[in-house]
Structures are given as structure tokens and as C-alpha cells.
Design a protein around this motif. Structure first.
Motif, PDB file in Angstrom:
ATOM      1  N   GLY A  96      26.425  94.329  19.695  1.00 54.85           N
ATOM      2  CA  GLY A  96      26.245  93.658  20.480  1.00 54.85           C
ATOM      3  C   GLY A  96      25.148  92.606  20.920  1.00 54.85           C
ATOM      4  O   GLY A  96      25.007  91.965  18.895  1.00 54.85           O
ATOM      5  N   PRO A  97      24.385  92.480  21.666  1.00 56.41           N
ATOM      6  CA  PRO A  97      23.422  91.184  21.638  1.00 56.41           C
ATOM      7  C   PRO A  97      21.660  90.685  21.883  1.00 56.41           C
ATOM      8  O   PRO A  97      22.273  92.134  21.264  1.00 56.41           O
ATOM      9  CB  PRO A  97      22.939  90.590  23.693  1.00 56.41           C
ATOM     10  N   GLN A  98      22.135  90.417  20.410  1.00 54.59           N
ATOM     11  CA  GLN A  98      20.493  90.006  19.494  1.00 54.59           C
ATOM     12  C   GLN A  98      20.013  91.348  18.174  1.00 54.59           C
ATOM     13  O   GLN A  98      19.410  91.658  17.958  1.00 54.59           O
ATOM     14  CB  GLN A  98      20.191  89.914  20.621  1.00 54.59           C
ATOM     15  N   GLY A  99      21.788  92.026  17.827  1.00 52.82           N
ATOM     16  CA  GLY A  99      22.081  92.843  17.142  1.00 52.82           C
ATOM     17  C   GLY A  99      22.453  91.548  15.676  1.00 52.82           C
ATOM     18  O   GLY A  99      22.335  90.928  16.046  1.00 52.82           O
ATOM     19  N   ALA A 124       7.988  90.667  22.148  1.00 52.32           N
ATOM     20  CA  ALA A 124       8.172  90.113  21.082  1.00 52.32           C
ATOM     21  C   ALA A 124       9.641  89.980  20.261  1.00 52.32           C
ATOM     22  O   ALA A 124       9.221  89.572  19.507  1.00 52.32           O
ATOM     23  CB  ALA A 124       6.873  91.256  20.296  1.00 52.32           C
ATOM     24  N   TRP A 125      10.195  91.380  20.348  1.00 53.16           N
ATOM     25  CA  TRP A 125      11.890  90.856  20.033  1.00 53.16           C
ATOM     26  C   TRP A 125      12.144  89.686  20.272  1.00 53.16           C
ATOM     27  O   TRP A 125      12.674  89.146  18.685  1.00 53.16           O
ATOM     28  CB  TRP A 125      12.678  91.804  20.284  1.00 53.16           C
ATOM     29  N   VAL A 126      12.573  89.200  21.012  1.00 54.25           N
ATOM     30  CA  VAL A 126      12.976  87.442  21.151  1.00 54.25           C
ATOM     31  C   VAL A 126      12.028  86.544  20.663  1.00 54.25           C
ATOM     32  O   VAL A 126      13.036  85.740  20.489  1.00 54.25           O
ATOM     33  CB  VAL A 126      13.023  87.539  23.402  1.00 54.25           C
ATOM     34  N   ALA A 127      10.627  86.579  20.522  1.00 49.15           N
ATOM     35  CA  ALA A 127      10.234  84.991  20.133  1.00 49.15           C
ATOM     36  C   ALA A 127      10.419  85.503  18.419  1.00 49.15           C
ATOM     37  O   ALA A 127      11.082  84.425  18.012  1.00 49.15           O
ATOM     38  CB  ALA A 127       8.106  85.535  20.471  1.00 49.15           C
ATOM     39  N   ARG A 128      10.180  86.650  18.100  1.00 46.20           N
ATOM     40  CA  ARG A 128      10.597  86.512  16.668  1.00 46.20           C
ATOM     41  C   ARG A 128      12.291  86.636  16.032  1.00 46.20           C
ATOM     42  O   ARG A 128      12.463  85.599  15.393  1.00 46.20           O
ATOM     43  CB  ARG A 128      10.715  88.778  16.517  1.00 46.20           C
ATOM     44  N   LEU A 129      13.208  86.818  17.241  1.00 39.95           N
ATOM     45  CA  LEU A 129      14.679  86.724  16.811  1.00 39.95           C
ATOM     46  C   LEU A 129      14.912  85.074  16.614  1.00 39.95           C
ATOM     47  O   LEU A 129      15.135  84.062  16.325  1.00 39.95           O
ATOM     48  CB  LEU A 129      15.310  87.565  17.444  1.00 39.95           C
ATOM     49  N   ASN A 130      14.433  83.786  18.399  1.00 36.13           N
ATOM     50  CA  ASN A 130      13.820  82.933  18.328  1.00 36.13           C
ATOM     51  C   ASN A 130      13.471  81.839  16.918  1.00 36.13           C
ATOM     52  O   ASN A 130      13.940  80.973  16.324  1.00 36.13           O
ATOM     53  CB  ASN A 130      13.136  82.173  19.776  1.00 36.13           C
ATOM     54  N   GLU A 131      12.145  82.577  16.478  1.00 30.17           N
ATOM     55  CA  GLU A 131      11.910  81.843  15.243  1.00 30.17           C
ATOM     56  C   GLU A 131      12.307  82.473  13.774  1.00 30.17           C
ATOM     57  O   GLU A 131      12.320  80.813  13.226  1.00 30.17           O
ATOM     58  CB  GLU A 131      10.078  82.786  15.529  1.00 30.17           C
ATOM     59  N   ILE A 132      13.153  82.790  13.930  1.00 27.33           N
ATOM     60  CA  ILE A 132      14.173  83.052  12.462  1.00 27.33           C
ATOM     61  C   ILE A 132      14.681  82.456  12.823  1.00 27.33           C
ATOM     62  O   ILE A 132      15.795  81.583  12.127  1.00 27.33           O
ATOM     63  CB  ILE A 132      14.172  84.147  12.722  1.00 27.33           C
ATOM     64  N   PHE A 133      16.352  82.279  14.231  1.00 27.44           N
ATOM     65  CA  PHE A 133      16.757  81.173  14.446  1.00 27.44           C
ATOM     66  C   PHE A 133      16.598  80.142  14.307  1.00 27.44           C
ATOM     67  O   PHE A 133      17.547  79.046  13.356  1.00 27.44           O
ATOM     68  CB  PHE A 133      17.310  81.361  16.152  1.00 27.44           C
ATOM     69  N   SER A 134      15.037  79.501  14.594  1.00 34.26           N
ATOM     70  CA  SER A 134      14.766  78.019  14.416  1.00 34.26           C
ATOM     71  C   SER A 134      15.079  77.591  12.977  1.00 34.26           C
ATOM     72  O   SER A 134      14.897  76.312  12.876  1.00 34.26           O
ATOM     73  CB  SER A 134      13.843  77.531  15.469  1.00 34.26           C
ATOM     74  N   THR A 135      14.992  77.876  11.774  1.00 34.24           N
ATOM     75  CA  THR A 135      14.496  77.733  10.929  1.00 34.24           C
ATOM     76  C   THR A 135      16.202  76.868  10.572  1.00 34.24           C
ATOM     77  O   THR A 135      15.755  77.001   8.759  1.00 34.24           O
ATOM     78  CB  THR A 135      13.931  78.728   9.592  1.00 34.24           C
ATOM     79  N   ASP A 154      22.543  88.605  35.621  1.00 33.63           N
ATOM     80  CA  ASP A 154      21.738  87.935  36.591  1.00 33.63           C
ATOM     81  C   ASP A 154      20.408  88.067  35.408  1.00 33.63           C
ATOM     82  O   ASP A 154      19.946  86.614  34.806  1.00 33.63           O
ATOM     83  CB  ASP A 154      20.883  88.269  37.857  1.00 33.63           C
ATOM     84  N   LYS A 155      20.380  89.051  35.196  1.00 30.20           N
ATOM     85  CA  LYS A 155      18.736  88.838  33.761  1.00 30.20           C
ATOM     86  C   LYS A 155      19.575  88.403  32.195  1.00 30.20           C
ATOM     87  O   LYS A 155      18.289  87.383  32.921  1.00 30.20           O
ATOM     88  CB  LYS A 155      18.634  90.347  33.762  1.00 30.20           C
ATOM     89  N   TRP A 156      20.045  88.543  32.299  1.00 28.01           N
ATOM     90  CA  TRP A 156      20.232  87.151  31.424  1.00 28.01           C
ATOM     91  C   TRP A 156      20.952  85.937  31.590  1.00 28.01           C
ATOM     92  O   TRP A 156      20.565  85.297  30.113  1.00 28.01           O
ATOM     93  CB  TRP A 156      21.493  88.167  30.435  1.00 28.01           C
ATOM     94  N   SER A 157      21.165  85.488  32.460  1.00 22.40           N
ATOM     95  CA  SER A 157      21.897  84.398  32.436  1.00 22.40           C
ATOM     96  C   SER A 157      19.583  83.855  32.220  1.00 22.40           C
ATOM     97  O   SER A 157      20.219  81.940  32.468  1.00 22.40           O
ATOM     98  CB  SER A 157      22.171  84.481  33.964  1.00 22.40           C
ATOM     99  N   LYS A 158      19.206  84.188  32.901  1.00 21.57           N
ATOM    100  CA  LYS A 158      17.720  83.249  32.693  1.00 21.57           C
ATOM    101  C   LYS A 158      16.864  83.144  31.213  1.00 21.57           C
ATOM    102  O   LYS A 158      16.211  82.647  30.527  1.00 21.57           O
ATOM    103  CB  LYS A 158      16.753  84.448  33.244  1.00 21.57           C
ATOM    104  N   GLY A 159      17.914  84.128  30.436  1.00 24.58           N
ATOM    105  CA  GLY A 159      17.717  84.226  29.051  1.00 24.58           C
ATOM    106  C   GLY A 159      18.172  85.070  28.713  1.00 24.58           C
ATOM    107  O   GLY A 159      17.610  86.286  28.972  1.00 24.58           O
ATOM    108  N   LEU A 160      18.640  85.704  27.605  1.00 20.92           N
ATOM    109  CA  LEU A 160      18.916  86.784  27.241  1.00 20.92           C
ATOM    110  C   LEU A 160      17.865  87.380  26.580  1.00 20.92           C
ATOM    111  O   LEU A 160      16.505  86.832  25.372  1.00 20.92           O
ATOM    112  CB  LEU A 160      19.893  86.605  25.686  1.00 20.92           C
TER     113      LEU A 160
END
Length: 580
Positions: A463-466, A508-519, A438-444
């Protein structure tokens, strides 16, 4: 209570250095308990590369450990994936554990080992390290709830077993929850039908049969090139062409391996941590357009000739961020493939003029004679983009054009609910009783791709986000596994019984991960990298795409700072120590 550093723990029973058992271990055979099981330090779920390495390292550090495995043997994906043609896509030298007593005596037979050789390797690992005495097979974990008063997990299994470890390490793998298509009539098919991830251990005789394969991902490509030469008729149902790369397989020379062991192996193992994807080669830190057209062609030719993933993860770094650079790489790939296909219609379906997606943002697989199979008169390719499946009938597969493709065997090479699926499949509840699905269904959301806030004392390597999807498997599980063992040892030393990432660190980790991914160009493909292959699943980055060196540095910085981003506490107290 933590064991003393001088006590070695085996299968939950402390022994002296001389081997004398200090405490009884009330366990029965076959994974069932005859009485209340004792508390112990760590439960590892899964007996693939991750679980195997975690057990070895934790046991060496003096912790009591058990491994629960749903299958009947060690091996993880190499136990389950016994479909025709199953083979690893990493070079032999790095697709193994770097433990000295293992690689010094083991010899591989092929550059890219097949499934049976990996099964044999795991049997060898067990023989050398004596791991199975701490493993319970046929023991699928179904639920795990964190008990806040005691700072322990209460873990239940399908066969009725309940244990209470201090720590829970989920080595469930990124591709262990099969994804089944929702076609009408799938249960009505009267022939043989199997998902590649649930293939019978005894195999299926495909010789002389009418075989249909749905899906052209990694397992699909391997089944197709293995089945084409022996089937009476092979029908391939393709949604998206696979931008596969040449494996250039070859047998290995024993003398060459001996030389490698004396000089190269230690260097190769260290080199893994310095490259983007944990291989022995790295991306080229230049742009495709730094080269003249002639230089570029020759560079592409060289990368292609090396085989394996050199043309992908050993190529120029801007192919993942620049559409024009990516188009150059695709054009060369297409030229190579067209040379091996005779039929213009097959050329259109398998290597279209316009790329189905940017090259490399959807995992390519390695092939040996994949394209040649489509030159055979007994092989048919159905383009599901133009002619989708309407339903599965008792006799075969009906497509939109009204044709019923009659089959004896239907192979579902339809992939997995990857990266998160094996974890969210468990009834996994944290300190507030909330399900992690349920937690991850709203955003990993994780911290360091290893932990998740609200689920203390729980780790999930590979696993996830590694760096999971973009890292050689054994490399990833060793780097993350060492971090986990060091963290638990740190807690023992400081008498902490609970560790939980802070919400701020996780955000902060999720924000950093998404920023890298978006490039990058990663979101231009419907891929398991983002969960887009699973109907209804949130589409987002499931992996850390910043490369292994950056990932290692971020994990190391947390550890060297006393595990910054985590909060610690001690059992029976309300006080929390938070490392900023």
C-alpha cells in the motif's frame, strides 16, 4: 486474550492438535451472523495475493483470523480484471507464492500467465491450504473505528456484519478503486459501456462491433491488442502514448519447469530480496555513459531481446536520475517502435520525436502485437492532446473537431485512484475519531509504508509509501506480510495489546521517502505513481523509490530494535512503552 502458543485457531474456534473444537463458532453461511460474533485476533480485508498469504502465515502462527472479501471469490485483481487480454507482466517463476507445498506441484503454461491461469492458480492455492473456510465473500468493509478502551477495531460491512478484531490488516491492493472520467453525457450512452476494472465476469462479445477504448495504460493496451483483430472498427482515444515494452511471450516446457524446481526456484525466491524491484534481475549499477556508443547499443539490444521489464528495471540505474541517460534509452525504444509502424501519422502519435515524459517514470506495460494493431485499416487513433473529448453522446463520443465517433461498445480503461484510494474509500477512524482520508489529504504520511500514526493495530501491506509500484507483487506481500506476523507475535509474547507508530518516526519516514524521491525524474510525468492522474488529488510520492534491499533493511532494523519507532501499551492501562 491471546491464545496460547500450543493452541491452533481455525475460523475463530480454538481446536486441540487432534482437531477437537473447544469453543462454538456462532456463524451462519454467506457472510452474515446469526448472533453476536466473538472477538478474534485479526481481520484481513481482501483475498488477493496479500490477503491469501497473510491468512496462511497468521493461521500458521496460531492466531484466529478471518478474511472479508468484497468479491465472490479469491484472486483480488485477478478476480476483478476479467477484461479481454488481461495478463500479468511478471515472469511466471516469481509471480507466485514461495510456499514450498505450492510451487513444487504447480505448473505454469506461459511465461506471462493470463488471467484465467491466475484464477486457476488461486483455486489450487485454496485446495492445498484450505483457505476459504476462513473467508467470507460478498462482504465489503465500509467502516472501521478503533475502540480505545478495548484496543480493538470495530469493523462494519455493507451486508450488516460487525466484528471486533484486535488487529486490522488491509490487503485491499493498490489498484482496486476504479477511476471514472468526468465526461459530460457518460450516462447517456445507449450502447454497452464498462470500466475494465468492472468488466462482466461472463465477458462481452466484441467481434464485429464498433469499439471505442478511452485510455492507453496497461489495461487499455491489453484490450486494444486483443480487440483490434476482431472488431469491425476500433477507435482508440489516447491522452499519452504508452512506452510499452515487448513481452516476448512463449509457452513453457514441463521438463524445464521440473529442472527449475529442483535447482532454481529456491534461489530465485531468495534473489528477489536482493534486487531493486523484487524480480530475479536487477538494475545495472553503472551509468549509461560508462559505455562506448557501440557497447551501449549492444547492451540495449540485449536487454530488449530478453523481453519483459529487463529494458526498464534491469537497465542502467541512472536512467531514473539523469535526463541525458534517459534520452538515450528513449531514443532506442523509439527506433524499435518505429520499425513496427507503417503510417507516419501513427508514428508521430505513438512514438513522438520528443518523449512525452522520461522513459520509465510512468509504468510501461508489456505488449505482444500492440503496434501492429495500428497498421490495420479498421483502427483509428484519436490524439486527445490535440483533439479532446467534448462529451459522450447516446451514439458514441464527440471530439473537439466536431466528429461523433459512433460506437456499439465503449471501454473505459481510465485507471484507478491508486495506492491510497482503496483505503480512503473506507470510513476509517483512529484513536481521535479522525478519518484517515482527511489526514492523508493534507499529505500522505505512514511509517515503514505499513502503518500510520493514530491508527493503532492497523497494517496495510502493498500500500501507501511502501515499495508497492516498484516491486513484484508476491515479493512485496511476502516481505511485508512476514514482518506483520512477526510483529503481532512479538506483541503476544510481550502481552502488548496496542501498537502505534510515533509521530516522530512517521515524520522521519516521510522526510526520507521524499528525499529519495526528489533525486529521480518521477515527477516529470502525470502518473498514478504520484496521484497526478486523479483530479483534485494531492500530487506527491505514493511509493518508496529507494529499492527493495534498502526497504527491507529499514524494516528489519526497526524489528531488531524491539520495533523502534512504535509505542506499545496494554489494554486497560494508560502506560505506553515507546521504542526509540
Amino acid at each position: 486474550m491471546w491464545p496460547s502458543k500450543s493452541t491452533i485457531i481455525y475460523n475463530g474456534s480454538p481446536r486441540t492438535a487432534a482437531g477437537r473444537t473447544l469453543l462454538p463458532h456462532p456463524m451462519s453461511v454467506n457472510g452474515n451472523s446469526t448472533q453476536q460474533e466473538p472477538e478474534f485476533d485479526v481481520l484481513v480485508v481482501g483475498a488477493g495475493f496479500g490477503g491469501t498469504y497473510q491468512l496462511y502465515k497468521l493461521r500458521e502462527a496460531g492466531f484466529s483470523v478471518k478474511v472479508f472479501e468484497a468479491g465472490s471469490n479469491m484472486g483480488g485483481t485477478w478476480h476483478w480484471n476479467c477484461y479481454p487480454g488481461a495478463r500479468v507482466d511478471s515472469d511466471f517463476s516469481i509471480y507466485q507464492l514461495s510456499i514450498d507445498e505450492l510451487w513444487k506441484e504447480w505448473e505454469w503454461t506461459e511465461r506471462f500467465p493470463g488471467r484465467q491461469e491466475l484464477v486457476d492458480y488461486f483455486a489450487y492455492v485454496d485446495k492445498k491450504l484450505d483457505l476459504k473456510r476462513d473467508m467470507s465473500f460478498h462482504t465489503r468493509v465500509t467502516a472501521a473505528h478503533f475502540d480505545t478502551p478495548t484496543d480493538r477495531w470495530v469493523v462494519s460491512t455493507q451486508n450488516g456484519r460487525t466484528v471486533r478484531p484486535r488487529f486490522l490488516v488491509l490487503c485491499t491492493g493498490f489498484a482496486s478503486k476504479p477511476l471514472f472520467p468526468g465526461y459530460k453525457g457518460l450516462d447517456a450512452f445507449q450502447g454497452i459501456i464498462h470500466h475494465t476494472a468492472q468488466w462482466p465476469q461472463g465477458g462481452v462479445d466484441l467481434a464485429g462491433k464498433r469499439v471505442g477504448v478511452i485510455g492507453t495504460g496497461a489495461s487499455g493496451v491489453q484490450v486494444i491488442q486483443e480487440t483490434g483483430p476482431l472488431a469491425a472498427h476500433l477507435t482508440v482515444f489516447q491522452r499519452t502514448p504508452n512506452l510499452a515494452l515487448p513481452m516476448f511471450q512463449h509457452k513453457l516446457d514441463g521438463a524445464m519447469q521440473t529442472r527449475m524446481k529442483s535447482e532454481l526456484y529456491p534461489i530465485l525466491f531468495r534473489r528477489r530480496e536482493q534486487t531493486f524491484a523484487g524480480f530475479h534481475f536487477d538494475v545495472v549499477r553503472r551509468s549509461v555513459f560508462d559505455l562506448t556508443p557501440e557497447e551501449r547499443y549492444l547492451a540495449f539490444e540485449d536487454l530488449w531481446a530478453r523481453g519483459g521489464f529487463h529494458y526498464w528495471l534491469g537497465a542502467y540505474q541512472d536512467i531514473f536520475t539523469d535526463e541525458k541517460a534517459n534520452a538515450e534509452v528513449y531514443a532506442f525504444w523509439r527506433k524499435k517502435v518505429l520499425e513496427r509502424l507503417r503510417d507516419p501519422e501513427m508514428q508521430r502519435k505513438l512514438a513522438p520525436e520528443t518523449a512525452p515524459h522520461p522513459f520509465g517514470v510512468k509504468r510501461p506495460c508489456l505488449e505482444q502485437q500492440y503496434w501492429e494493431v495500428y497498421n490495420q485499416p479498421n483502427v483509428e487513433l484519436v490524439d486527445l492532446q490535440r483533439n479532446p473529448i467534448l462529451e459522450v453522446t447516446p451514439k458514441g463520443v464527440m471530439t473537439q473537431d466536431g466528429v461523433e465517433h459512433e460506437l456499439d461498445v465503449l471501454v473505459l480503461a481510465t485507471g484507478f485512484d491508486a495506492v491510497t484510494g482503496s483505503i480512503t474509500d473506507i470510513d476509517l477512524r483512529g484513536i481521535d475519531g479522525a478519518l484517515i482520508r482527511d489526514k492523508w489529504s493534507k499529505g500522505l504520511s505512514t511509517y515503514l509504508g505499513l502503518t500510520s500514526a493514530g491508527y493503532p493495530n492497523m497494517f496495510f501491506p502493498y500500500g501507501p509509501q511502501g515499495p508497492t509500484a516498484f516491486c513484484n507483487g508476491p515479493t512485496c506481500v511476502e516481505i511485508q506480510g512476514d514482518w506483520i506476523v512477526d510483529c503481532i507475535a512479538y506483541m503476544r509474547e510481550h502481552k502488548h495489546t496496542r501498537i502505534d507508530p510515533t509521530q516522530a518516526a512517521e515524520d522521519a519516514w516521510v522526510a526520507r521517502l521524499n528525499e529519495i524521491f526528489s533525486t529521480g525524474l518521477w515527477d516529470r510525468a502525470k502518473s498514478w505513481y504520484t496521484g497526478a492522474n486523479v483530479p483534485g488529488k494531492r500530487v506527491e510520492s505514493l511509493n518508496f523509490t529507494g529499492g527493495l534491499p534498502l526497504y527491507i533493511r529499514l524494516c528489519r532494523e526497526s524489528a531488531e530494535g524491539g520495533y523502534t519507532g512504535f509505542a506499545f501499551s496494554e489494554s486497560g492501562t494508560d502506560g505506553r512503552t515507546e521504542c526509540q
